[in-house]
Design a protein around this motif. Structure first.
Motif, PDB file in Angstrom:
ATOM      1  N   GLY A  84       0.651  -1.105   0.020  1.00  0.00           N
ATOM      2  CA  GLY A  84       0.175   0.174  -0.202  1.00  0.00           C
ATOM      3  C   GLY A  84       0.867   1.131   0.019  1.00  0.00           C
ATOM      4  O   GLY A  84       2.024   1.249   0.737  1.00  0.00           O
ATOM      5  N   LEU A  85       0.408   2.260  -0.703  1.00  0.00           N
ATOM      6  CA  LEU A  85       1.218   3.466  -0.958  1.00  0.00           C
ATOM      7  C   LEU A  85       0.339   4.502  -0.490  1.00  0.00           C
ATOM      8  O   LEU A  85      -0.649   4.884  -1.228  1.00  0.00           O
ATOM      9  N   VAL A  86       0.698   5.567   0.420  1.00  0.00           N
ATOM     10  CA  VAL A  86       0.278   6.676   0.696  1.00  0.00           C
ATOM     11  C   VAL A  86       1.191   7.779   0.169  1.00  0.00           C
ATOM     12  O   VAL A  86       2.133   8.208   0.638  1.00  0.00           O
TER      13      VAL A  86
ATOM     14  N   ILE B 155       2.766  -4.768   3.445  1.00  0.00           N
ATOM     15  CA  ILE B 155       3.904  -3.625   3.133  1.00  0.00           C
ATOM     16  C   ILE B 155       3.110  -2.247   3.128  1.00  0.00           C
ATOM     17  O   ILE B 155       2.025  -2.133   2.293  1.00  0.00           O
ATOM     18  N   VAL B 156       3.599  -1.379   3.907  1.00  0.00           N
ATOM     19  CA  VAL B 156       2.993   0.080   3.708  1.00  0.00           C
ATOM     20  C   VAL B 156       3.956   1.103   3.555  1.00  0.00           C
ATOM     21  O   VAL B 156       4.934   1.191   4.429  1.00  0.00           O
ATOM     22  N   ILE B 157       3.659   2.124   2.453  1.00  0.00           N
ATOM     23  CA  ILE B 157       4.899   2.952   2.202  1.00  0.00           C
ATOM     24  C   ILE B 157       4.282   4.249   2.294  1.00  0.00           C
ATOM     25  O   ILE B 157       3.007   4.694   1.853  1.00  0.00           O
TER      26      ILE B 157
ATOM     27  N   GLY C   6       2.925  -6.707  12.557  1.00  0.00           N
ATOM     28  CA  GLY C   6       3.890  -7.353  11.886  1.00  0.00           C
ATOM     29  C   GLY C   6       4.194  -6.894  10.400  1.00  0.00           C
ATOM     30  O   GLY C   6       4.781  -7.417   9.493  1.00  0.00           O
ATOM     31  N   LYS C   7       3.814  -5.590  10.133  1.00  0.00           N
ATOM     32  CA  LYS C   7       3.716  -5.198   8.862  1.00  0.00           C
ATOM     33  C   LYS C   7       5.218  -4.489   8.640  1.00  0.00           C
ATOM     34  O   LYS C   7       5.859  -4.500   9.722  1.00  0.00           O
ATOM     35  N   THR C   8       5.447  -4.460   7.276  1.00  0.00           N
ATOM     36  CA  THR C   8       6.847  -3.769   6.999  1.00  0.00           C
ATOM     37  C   THR C   8       6.303  -2.608   6.739  1.00  0.00           C
ATOM     38  O   THR C   8       5.674  -2.147   5.585  1.00  0.00           O
TER      39      THR C   8
END
Ligand code: ADP
Ligand code: ADP
Length: 229
Positions: free
Chosen positions: A81-83, A159-161, A188-190
């Motif tokens: 996911g990208l913010v 994965i969150v950016i 547990g997310k990256t």
């Protein structure tokens, strides 16, 4: 044990700008990565490769050991996911509610009650439940940013950016964001966060990546900023 691996990545825009040149790094699962560097260093261009918004022109991007190409776009977008930095690039529906529900619907969710629960939970966690019926285009930048973050929280990708998440947010919003980052890490997310806030990077990150002129200038722990006195 690498959830993200980037090898020899290079990217040149149509006008000839060499935004990335031979970028190499890897990220372990459940890490907190701060990405630093001046404007124009290539940070956004790099992040766009991690959720397949851009595909590698040269070199490779691996997510969970899978080399990302055209046919993996949908798979990658569920995982990463990208913010974006500018919330205007991320709001498009006629209500905040629909905007936040979009990801879930897009991922094939159909149960309205389940969607409703997730959306409201996400809106609540960024303190904008009261704005759910508003047109996102009429919100302040800070509110739009919260809506964009809620959209990611509804789907909770592995994965969150966050591209400069602190910009546009008021102090309360920044505090909320720090809580959200801590919660996601605990689940547990990256996490990768682009920031110009050095104090935040040193205090929060396990790994720091500094970009400069399309290259990785430094990649390692925050010790680089420790003073020997
Ligand atoms: P950062 O996120 O570190 O500020 P960017 O990845 O946005 O850096 O930009 C890297 C370089 O690519 C800069 O020189 C920028 O001007 C250029 N660039 C970014 N987007 C485009 C584009 N769409 N077309 C041409 N050049 C671009
Ligand atoms: P602005 O850019 O107009 O300051 P923000 O997005 O920062 O907008 O804040 C949007 C609205 O949400 C403001 O009216 C503010 O009072 C309110 N707000 C800010 N933080 C919180 C919070 N933690 N809980 C509830 N409402 C808040």
């Amino acid at each position: 044990d690498r959830i993200i691996e980037v090898k020899n990545l290079a990217y040149t825009y149509n006008d000839g700008t060499e935004a990335l040149q031979d970028v190499n790094f890897a990220v372990k699962p459940n890490s907190r990565v701060a990405v630093l560097g001046p404007n124009g260093a290539g940070k956004s261009t790099l992040l766009f490769h991690l959720n397949a918004l851009y595909l590698a022109q040269k070199g490779e991007v691996y997510i969970k050991s899978r080399k990302i190409g055209e046919k993996h776009k949908d798979w990658v977008r569920k995982l990463v996911g990208l913010v974006m930095q500018d919330p205007d690039d991320q709001v498009f529906s006629t209500t905040v509610y629909e905007d936040v529900a979009f990801g879930l619907v897009n991922f094939g969710w159909q149960d309205r009650d389940k969607i409703d629960k997730k959306v409201k939970q996400a809106l609540k966690s960024v303190d904008i439940l009261n704005l759910q019926d508003k047109n996102p285009h009429h919100l302040s930048y800070g509110q739009k940013k919260r809506a964009a973050i809620a959209g990611i929280l509804a789907v909770k990708p592995e994965i969150v950016i966050f591209d400069e998440p602190l910009s546009y947010l008021d102090p309360a919003g920044q505090k909320t964001l720090r809580r959200i980052l801590a919660d996601l890490y605990g689940e547990g997310k990256t996490l990768l966060v682009v920031t110009h806030d050095l104090d935040f990077a040193v205090e929060w990150a396990d790994k720091i990546i500094i970009m400069k002129k399309g290259e990785i200038f430094y990649s390692g722990d925050y010790e680089i900023f420790a003073r020997p006195d």
